[in-house]
Design an enzyme around this catalytic site. Structure first.
Site, mmCIF file in Angstrom:
data_model
loop_
_atom_site.group_PDB
_atom_site.id
_atom_site.type_symbol
_atom_site.label_atom_id
_atom_site.label_comp_id
_atom_site.label_asym_id
_atom_site.label_seq_id
_atom_site.Cartn_x
_atom_site.Cartn_y
_atom_site.Cartn_z
ATOM 1 N N VAL A 53 -21.173 -27.430 -133.359
ATOM 2 C CA VAL A 53 -22.067 -28.114 -134.303
ATOM 3 C C VAL A 53 -22.259 -27.362 -135.621
ATOM 4 C CG1 VAL A 53 -23.296 -29.417 -132.520
ATOM 5 C CG2 VAL A 53 -24.199 -27.177 -133.250
ATOM 6 N N THR A 69 -21.020 -20.384 -124.517
ATOM 7 C CA THR A 69 -21.846 -19.856 -123.421
ATOM 8 C C THR A 69 -22.213 -20.964 -122.426
ATOM 9 O OG1 THR A 69 -23.901 -20.123 -124.672
ATOM 10 C CG2 THR A 69 -22.816 -17.979 -124.815
ATOM 11 N N TYR A 110 -30.317 -13.471 -134.016
ATOM 12 C CA TYR A 110 -30.932 -14.608 -133.306
ATOM 13 C C TYR A 110 -32.284 -14.946 -133.934
ATOM 14 C CZ TYR A 110 -32.616 -17.372 -129.301
ATOM 15 O OH TYR A 110 -33.103 -18.364 -128.477
#
Ligand code: UDP
Length: 314
Positions: free
Chosen positions: A57, A35, A145
């Site tokens: 990551v 993104t 999320y």
């Protein structure tokens, strides 16, 4: 300091890179660009104190040389993005946080986690102090999320308590400004894009849900102060004076942009507004007391600058 910023090519990550460079520090930026956008850091190419590594990551992270701080900002952050990338969102909040914590421990670096007001879910308490545990649906579409960030906070506190790692947690409330993606799906970029192209403004539901909006520069100042402070408990950073309904936000944007757009109320049939928080506003007593911080940019001024940025991009 020499600092690693994950999510460096994103909206907030790139502004953080600018701040650390401006303060004279050396920055290693990392992003996998799902993104993020390299345009956000293009002006830093070739700077002697800036380097960039394209890396996910959620995989093992290798950084050569010493690090004084690790700031973990990598994650899809708009509801559209995390609905489109649910598994990478869960992985970057869990595995990505584990890897960045492990790196900070190995380097003896301070660690700062970008957490979110989403840890409060659809809150039953308004405004939300840091002591509020939240009201989150773990299995709803937003759970990918919210729960990833709640896990990220839990593992950060575990590294702090068990390994003695020097950690910070910022809970970021709705933030807007230049470098947001025009199509990231959030209310501010959607409404500005629609207003500037004279398309109908898409208010979801009746538009009575509220958010408190802060300009990015206020947030960056709060994060910088938090990193340099001794506070290891989570700190809300947001603008409590700017709690407005989504309908009011649409009206302000139409007015400031001089648009002919009509404001329409629509009911999305996909997952976009499932578990949509009905209210949200930070209690910033802790940030005021501990960091001497408070937001400075009025919403109309920040929105006007953001509209200018979108106009140029268009
Ligand atoms: N929203 C809207 N129209 C849009 C995009 C968002 O009415 O085109 C609403 C959304 O349902 C939510 C609020 O605006 O109530 C803020 O949404 P956003 O995606 O900006 O961020 P959130 O605070 O939900 O993470």
């Amino acid at each position: 300091m020499r600092v690693l910023i994950t999510g460096a090519a994103g909206f907030l990550g790139s502004h953080l890179c600018d701040r650390f460079i401006a303060e004279g520090h050396t920055v290693v930026g990392m992003d996998n660009l799902i993104t993020g956008n390299m345009d956000n850091i293009a002006h830093l190419y070739g700077h002697e104190r800036f380097s960039f590594v394209k890396h996910n990551v959620s995989q093992y992270i290798y950084v050569a040389g010493p690090l004084d701080a690790v700031l973990h900002f990598a994650s899809p952050a708009s509801p559209n993005d995390y609905l489109e990338h649910p598994i990478p969102t869960l992985k970057v909040g869990s595995l990505g946080t584990h890897n960045t914590l492990g790196l900070a421990k190995q380097k003896g670096a301070r660690f700062l986690l970008a957490s979110t007001s989403e840890v409060y879910g659809d809150p039953k308490v308004n405004p939300q102090p840091e002591s509020y545990w939240g009201h989150v649906n773990p299995i709803g579409p937003r759970g990918v999320y919210d729960e990833a960030k709640r896990f990220a906070e839990a593992i950060t506190m575990a590294y702090h308590r068990y390994h003695g790692l020097d950690t910070r947690i910022v809970r970021i409330f709705n933030t807007y400004g230049p470098r947001m993606r025009l199509n990231d799906g959030r209310a501010v970029p959607n409404f500005i894009y629609q207003a500037l192209t004279d398309q109908p403004i898409t208010v979801y539901g009746r538009g009575t849900q509220t958010r408190a909006y802060q300009y990015y520069s206020d947030l960056i100042e709060g994060i910088y102060r938090l990193l340099l402070s001794d506070e290891t408990m989570p700190v809300n950073i947001g603008n409590p004076d700017m709690e407005i309904t989504v309908m009011e936000l649409a009206e302000i944007i139409v007015r400031l942009s001089g648009s002919r757009s009509e404001i329409t109320c629509i009911e999305p049939t996909d997952d976009r507004i499932v578990d949509d928080p009905q209210v949200r506003r930070p209690d910033i007593t802790r940030a005021r007391t501990i960091l001497g911080w408070e937001p400075r940019v009025p919403v109309e001024e920040g929105l006007a600058r953001t509209i200018d940025f979108f106009r140029q991009r268009l």
